[in-house]
Design an enzyme around this catalytic site. Structure first.
Site, mmCIF file in Angstrom:
data_model
loop_
_atom_site.group_PDB
_atom_site.id
_atom_site.type_symbol
_atom_site.label_atom_id
_atom_site.label_comp_id
_atom_site.label_asym_id
_atom_site.label_seq_id
_atom_site.Cartn_x
_atom_site.Cartn_y
_atom_site.Cartn_z
ATOM 1 N N ASN A 1 -9.882 0.038 -0.610
ATOM 2 C CA ASN A 1 -8.413 0.121 -0.554
ATOM 3 C C ASN A 1 -7.844 -0.470 -1.845
ATOM 4 O O ASN A 1 -7.879 -1.684 -2.045
ATOM 5 C CB ASN A 1 -7.922 -0.655 0.680
ATOM 6 C CG ASN A 1 -6.406 -0.643 0.809
ATOM 7 O OD1 ASN A 1 -5.690 -0.239 -0.106
ATOM 8 N ND2 ASN A 1 -5.917 -1.089 1.952
ATOM 9 N N CYS B 1 0.813 -1.230 0.000
ATOM 10 C CA CYS B 1 0.000 0.000 0.000
ATOM 11 C C CYS B 1 0.842 1.275 0.000
ATOM 12 O O CYS B 1 0.313 2.353 -0.252
ATOM 13 C CB CYS B 1 -0.962 0.015 1.182
ATOM 14 S SG CYS B 1 -2.221 -1.257 1.035
ATOM 15 N N HIS C 1 -3.174 7.384 1.960
ATOM 16 C CA HIS C 1 -3.565 6.072 1.453
ATOM 17 C C HIS C 1 -4.965 5.729 1.974
ATOM 18 O O HIS C 1 -5.234 5.818 3.173
ATOM 19 C CB HIS C 1 -2.559 5.020 1.904
ATOM 20 C CG HIS C 1 -3.027 3.633 1.665
ATOM 21 N ND1 HIS C 1 -3.347 3.178 0.407
ATOM 22 C CD2 HIS C 1 -3.286 2.602 2.517
ATOM 23 C CE1 HIS C 1 -3.768 1.929 0.497
ATOM 24 N NE2 HIS C 1 -3.738 1.556 1.757
#
Ligand code: ACO
Length: 338
Positions: A289, A117, A259
């Protein structure tokens, strides 16, 4: 004495994004998992996500986003391509060379960066480094992930969280005082905590050991609550470091683009830093996500909806498996997102 060439820094010159067409809403998940739209929205902020399929995987999404970023930058060529992904189309080789070829750039240096990520920030640092070192004048940095392929469809703790997508920027060589010039980037890792989020099977370790694994071991295992605490504390820590290095105060930040793992994490980071909620970019409600695609997708959505404006001082921050985390700053350039 430094030459003009040595003072060149990476400048964001184009931004593009792409999502696979299939929308999966919380209600659809709630039909087959022991969960509810209400639980997912309250605990994560997510309402829907896009899921790849029908032949669409990471390379295809990366080509789509990459071509849009090139159009946004009015660029015909690049000297190098960096693909941030933890879900390459094949375990070997890397996907970046096929993305470069797909975009018509066969022959250029092209490589994958896997920082999960935090991948896009690591990709920016890698692509930017090629420019600062004088190796390249223009670099395409893409974040693309088909993370849904690593998620157990029957696991209610991970299935609602992730989505697929891709975003990309073109970096060009420029001056540090230009809009779009990348400011300091702060990156970290902690391999001691790799077990918090990982896919146990499928890698070299398992093959060397030769121990048969359960089918479920080919999917992501995540300790959500422990990760949550580390995510917001590391993101806040790194953001403070990068603001300090840039000589900015928290009040200087116009837009916090973090993020998009969980809206609660974003608001907790903002609270810890003292960034007001209205400055926090949130698109996790629509995409979930999306791992390495998360930051460029959030930038693209913010620029499209007008909450990210030319000249804004932007704070980027990410956290992911590895563990990896980091932050970066830039002043938003005048560009048309494609
Ligand atoms: N629906 C209903 N109940 C659920 C669901 C669901 N989808 N998922 C979990 N629960 C239950 C749990 O089983 C637990 O029940 P219990 O109390 O009876 O045991 C309860 O809800 C609370 O579970 P928690 O895991 O404590 O829930 P939490 O509020 O922490 O939310 C979440 C979970 C959303 C995963 C959160 O912890 C999170 O966002 N963690 C961080 C994830 C992250 O940042 N990852 C980093 C990037 S990802 C990457 O790099 C690959």
């Amino acid at each position: 004495m430094q030459t003009e060439q040595a003072r060149e820094v990476p400048v964001v010159a184009g931004l593009g994004s792409w999502l696979p067409p299939r929308v999966v809403r919380n209600e659809e998940l709630a039909q087959r998992l022991d969960t509810s739209d209400e639980w997912i929205r309250t605990r994560t902020g997510i309402a829907e996500r896009r899921i790849a399929g029908d032949g669409i995987a990471t390379i295809r999404m990366a080509i789509e986003a990459g071509s849009r970023a090139l159009r946004s930058a009015s660029a015909q060529t690049v000297d190098a391509l960096v693909l941030a992904t933890s879900t390459p189309d094949q375990l070997c080789p890397a996907s970046a060379p096929q993305v470069a070829t797909g975009l018509g750039f066969n022959g250029i240096p092209a490589f994958d960066v896997n920082a999960v990520c935090s991948g896009f920030l690591y990709g920016l640092a890698s692509g930017g480094g090629l420019i600062s070192s004088g190796m390249a004048q223009r670099v395409l940095v893409i974040g693309a992930d088909t993370f849904s392929t690593l998620i157990n469809p029957d696991d209610r703790t991970t299935m609602p969280i992730f989505g697929d997508g891709a975003g990309a920027v073109v970096l060009r060589a420029g001056r540090p005082d230009e809009l779009g010039a990348l400011g300091p980037i702060d990156l970290h890792s902690d391999g001691d905590q790799a077990g918090l989020l990982f896919v146990p099977a499928g890698g070299a370790q398992q093959r060397v050991d030769g121990v048969p694994m359960e089918a479920g071991d080919y999917f992501l295992a995540m300790k959500g609550a422990e990760t949550f605490y580390l995510a917001y504390s590391r993101m806040a820590e790194s953001a403070r470091t990068v603001l300090d290095r840039a000589g900015w105060t928290v009040a200087d930040v116009d837009r916090f683009v973090g993020h998009q793992a969980n809206a609660r994490i974003l608001y907790t980071v903002a609270k810890q830093l003292g960034v007001p909620e209205e400055k926090v970019a949130v698109n996790v409600d629509r995409v979930g996500n999306t791992v390495a695609a998360s930051i460029p997708l959030a930038l693209a959505d913010s620029a499209r909806d007008g909450t990210l404006r030319t000249g804004d001082r932007v704070l980027l921050s990410a956290f992911g498996a590895g563990l990896t985390w980091g932050a970066a700053v830039l002043r938003w350039p005048d560009l048309r997102v494609c």
